[in-house]
Design a protein around this motif. Structure first.
Motif, mmCIF file in Angstrom:
data_model
loop_
_atom_site.group_PDB
_atom_site.id
_atom_site.type_symbol
_atom_site.label_atom_id
_atom_site.label_comp_id
_atom_site.label_asym_id
_atom_site.label_seq_id
_atom_site.Cartn_x
_atom_site.Cartn_y
_atom_site.Cartn_z
ATOM 1 N N GLN A 115 0.950 -0.699 0.381
ATOM 2 C CA GLN A 115 0.167 0.097 0.274
ATOM 3 C C GLN A 115 0.796 1.312 -0.083
ATOM 4 O OE1 GLN A 115 -3.151 -0.120 2.350
ATOM 5 N NE2 GLN A 115 -3.037 -2.279 3.069
ATOM 6 N N PRO A 116 1.290 1.936 -0.867
ATOM 7 C CA PRO A 116 2.594 2.662 -1.515
ATOM 8 C C PRO A 116 1.641 4.202 -0.610
ATOM 9 C CG PRO A 116 1.116 2.355 -3.310
ATOM 10 C CD PRO A 116 0.654 1.272 -2.842
ATOM 11 N N PRO A 117 3.019 5.270 0.093
ATOM 12 C CA PRO A 117 2.284 6.877 -0.158
ATOM 13 C C PRO A 117 2.205 7.268 -1.155
ATOM 14 C CG PRO A 117 3.933 5.985 0.153
ATOM 15 C CD PRO A 117 4.154 4.896 -0.130
ATOM 16 N N ASP A 118 2.353 8.415 -1.267
ATOM 17 C CA ASP A 118 1.770 9.345 -2.154
ATOM 18 C C ASP A 118 3.273 10.516 -2.813
ATOM 19 O OD1 ASP A 118 -1.093 9.420 -2.484
ATOM 20 O OD2 ASP A 118 -1.618 10.068 -0.420
ATOM 21 N N ALA A 119 4.075 10.085 -1.732
ATOM 22 C CA ALA A 119 5.059 10.716 -1.765
ATOM 23 C C ALA A 119 6.404 10.123 -0.963
ATOM 24 C CB ALA A 119 4.966 12.834 -1.981
ATOM 25 N N VAL A 120 7.340 10.114 -1.139
ATOM 26 C CA VAL A 120 8.564 9.656 -0.517
ATOM 27 C C VAL A 120 9.537 10.912 -0.679
ATOM 28 C CG1 VAL A 120 10.443 8.147 -0.139
ATOM 29 C CG2 VAL A 120 8.575 7.124 -1.120
ATOM 30 N N VAL A 121 9.754 11.321 1.016
ATOM 31 C CA VAL A 121 10.902 12.198 1.389
ATOM 32 C C VAL A 121 12.293 12.158 2.365
ATOM 33 C CG1 VAL A 121 8.987 13.975 0.719
ATOM 34 C CG2 VAL A 121 9.675 12.522 3.350
ATOM 35 N N TRP A 122 13.638 12.101 1.912
ATOM 36 C CA TRP A 122 14.422 11.575 2.826
ATOM 37 C C TRP A 122 15.212 13.073 3.252
ATOM 38 C CZ3 TRP A 122 13.199 9.371 -2.137
ATOM 39 C CH2 TRP A 122 13.150 8.849 -1.932
ATOM 40 N N PRO A 123 14.733 13.168 5.033
ATOM 41 C CA PRO A 123 15.574 14.422 5.332
ATOM 42 C C PRO A 123 16.451 13.646 5.571
ATOM 43 C CG PRO A 123 13.909 13.046 6.206
ATOM 44 C CD PRO A 123 13.318 12.015 5.268
ATOM 45 N N GLN A 124 17.176 15.351 5.858
ATOM 46 C CA GLN A 124 19.355 14.902 6.176
ATOM 47 C C GLN A 124 19.142 15.433 7.289
ATOM 48 O OE1 GLN A 124 20.899 13.861 2.930
ATOM 49 N NE2 GLN A 124 18.884 13.874 2.881
ATOM 50 N N ASN A 125 18.536 15.662 8.151
ATOM 51 C CA ASN A 125 18.842 15.961 9.477
ATOM 52 C C ASN A 125 17.253 16.468 10.306
ATOM 53 O OD1 ASN A 125 17.727 18.913 9.197
ATOM 54 N ND2 ASN A 125 19.591 19.072 7.890
ATOM 55 N N VAL A 126 17.274 16.213 11.891
ATOM 56 C CA VAL A 126 16.190 17.059 12.088
ATOM 57 C C VAL A 126 15.094 17.595 12.330
ATOM 58 C CG1 VAL A 126 17.585 17.432 14.539
ATOM 59 C CG2 VAL A 126 14.959 16.355 14.738
ATOM 60 N N GLU A 127 16.141 19.198 11.606
ATOM 61 C CA GLU A 127 15.417 19.994 11.246
ATOM 62 C C GLU A 127 14.808 19.878 10.291
ATOM 63 O OE1 GLU A 127 18.517 19.639 11.595
ATOM 64 O OE2 GLU A 127 18.436 21.026 14.465
ATOM 65 N N GLN A 128 14.940 19.766 9.002
ATOM 66 C CA GLN A 128 13.940 18.928 7.843
ATOM 67 C C GLN A 128 12.844 18.146 8.371
ATOM 68 O OE1 GLN A 128 16.380 17.085 5.141
ATOM 69 N NE2 GLN A 128 17.639 19.201 4.486
ATOM 70 N N VAL A 129 12.682 16.780 9.463
ATOM 71 C CA VAL A 129 12.163 16.012 9.865
ATOM 72 C C VAL A 129 11.055 16.543 10.680
ATOM 73 C CG1 VAL A 129 11.208 14.661 11.772
ATOM 74 C CG2 VAL A 129 13.481 14.346 10.220
ATOM 75 N N SER A 130 11.473 18.089 11.375
ATOM 76 C CA SER A 130 9.884 19.074 11.749
ATOM 77 C C SER A 130 9.540 19.658 10.999
ATOM 78 C CB SER A 130 11.138 19.931 12.835
ATOM 79 O OG SER A 130 11.434 18.950 14.275
ATOM 80 N N GLN A 131 9.918 20.554 10.068
ATOM 81 C CA GLN A 131 9.646 21.200 9.596
ATOM 82 C C GLN A 131 8.493 20.198 8.399
ATOM 83 O OE1 GLN A 131 12.409 23.877 6.602
ATOM 84 N NE2 GLN A 131 13.673 23.616 8.577
ATOM 85 N N LEU A 132 8.837 19.760 7.877
ATOM 86 C CA LEU A 132 8.434 17.937 6.966
ATOM 87 C C LEU A 132 6.696 18.040 8.021
ATOM 88 C CD1 LEU A 132 11.173 16.065 4.917
ATOM 89 C CD2 LEU A 132 9.522 18.138 4.010
#
Length: 412
Positions: A65-82
């Motif tokens: 059951q695939p997602p609609d998009a995949v993201v590869w954050p590089q750090n915790v700040e990007q994870v928070s923003q995403l």
């Protein structure tokens, strides 16, 4: 899109303009995809069909059951923003590590954005004097132990696969060394977690790595085994152990499964400090013989491993000689070969799994010793903890994830 980006530092104060609206094929709007790219960069966002398929399943029997998009954050700040971006727009969030789970925990049952955390693969701090290490979610068990090779320390929790350590924490992993060193739950000291709206939580306090505490609720324990339904684990502080001076392995065949089971109880009652006790029945032994060209006896068999000094191991082995054995932490797996295209066969396997889980509950055990609940054991969890337990879990989930967007459809 500019409004979306300006609000990322405000943890969820995005304008609700439907940037995640889908067309009939389930794709995201271009504006929303561009907003994701603005956070992590275009190379770290994908909506390609092959990539989505890859991230829509683990190693379980549950269909993709695939997602609609995949993201590869590089750090915790990007994870928070995403996370803030997705949560404010009503977009489900599904964390992804190495994909080695066995309960469908990464399936995107409501679509959404998959957070592939494997690019965050740094070992942030090693404290040899107090036996702890801090790792990002992309660090795997083998990579950590390779890094520790010259330190005299190691991380012994071994679920078999080279899983990511934060993924192991998220799923409450165990493994072959649990009889001596405990499960992942016993070896997590602190977690850095991005909550649904983007806020950053350190479950034991920032930078802390104490062995015991009586300071309030056990937030670390709450997130171990939460399977991505309460937040995204972006760092874990783990307990390390001295590497054993010597290791000795032994095998022992038995006339019956019961004899092997009884033996392990006797071994543990005799206080023999075994590190591993693994069990294979006669069918699996025959399969191993055939696959690896072995000539082991086709009978219920225990595989034992002892850790320690040469003198201590000599004493332990002399004591294994008078008893007969079982699996050390009471956890076992049934490995069933199944044709995923055969509907009737799948139905029988699912019925067997439910029956097996209920048998474990009837014996005052648990429906899952490791690998978590995911999609496959939600009904069994209700039977295990009861109505009050489930309602308490739902209230906790609703408090931390009021919109129900963190890995939806799992556990509860």
């Amino acid at each position: 899109m500019a409004n979306l980006l300006r609000a990322t530092a405000a943890w969820g104060l995005f304008s609700c303009r439907g940037y995640c609206s889908r067309i009939k094929q389930g794709k995201l709007s271009e504006d929303f995809v561009e907003a994701l790219k603005a956070v992590v960069g275009s190379p770290h966002v994908s909506t390609a069909a092959a990539v989505l398929q890859q991230h829509g399943h683990d190693e379980s029997m549950h269909r993709c059951q695939p997602p609609d998009a995949v993201v590869w954050p590089q750090n915790v700040e990007q994870v928070s923003q995403l996370a803030a971006l997705c949560y404010s727009q009503g977009m489900p969030i599904i964390p992804f590590g190495t994909g080695t789970g066995l309960e469908g925990g990464v399936c995107a049952v409501q679509g959404g954005v998959c957070f592939n955390l494997t690019h965050m693969d740094r070992i942030l701090a090693l404290n040899t004097e107090d036996f702890s290490v801090v790792v990002e979610p992309g660090v795997t068990r083998k990579a950590l132990n390779t890094h520790l090779r010259d330190s005299g320390l190691w991380f012994p929790v071994d679920p078999g696969a080279d899983a990511s350590l934060c993924g192991m924490a998220a799923t409450g992993a165990s493994g072959t060394n649990a009889v001596r060193y405990g499960t992942i739950r016993d070896n997590v000291l602190n977690l850095e977690v991005v909550l649904p709206g983007g806020q950053l939580l350190h479950t034991a306090g920032q930078g802390r790595h104490y062995r015991k505490s009586a300071a309030g609720y056990n937030l670390t324990g709450l997130f171990v085994g939460s399977e991505g339904t309460l937040g995204l684990i972006t760092a874990a502080t783990l307990r390390l152990h001295p590497a054993p001076e010597t290791t000795v392995a032994a095998t022992c065949a038995f006339p019956s499964v019961q004899a092997a089971v009884d033996s392990t109880v006797h071994i543990l009652q005799a206080a023999v400090p075994v590190a591993r006790i693994e069990f294979l029945d006669e069918v699996m032994m025959d399969a191993c013989n055939r696959h690896s060209k072995l000539d082991c006896r086709v009978a219920p068999t225990l595989f034992l491993e002892f850790h320690g000094s040469e003198q201590a191991l000599g004493e332990q082995v002399q004591r294994t000689g008078t008893i007969v054995g079982h699996v050390g932490d009471g956890n076992f797996h049934c490995i069933l070969l199944v044709d995923p295209e055969d509907t009737e066969e799948l139905r029988r396997v699912e019925a067997f799994a439910q029956q097996l889980g209920r048998r474990a509950l009837a014996l005052h055990g648990t429906c899952t010793g490791e690998h978590g609940i995911g999609l496959g054991k939600r009904q069994l969890l209700q039977e295990e903890v009861g109505a009050v337990g489930i309602e308490t879990m739902r209230q906790l989930k609703a408090t931390l994830d009021p919109r129900g967007l963190m890995n939806p459809g799992k556990v509860l």
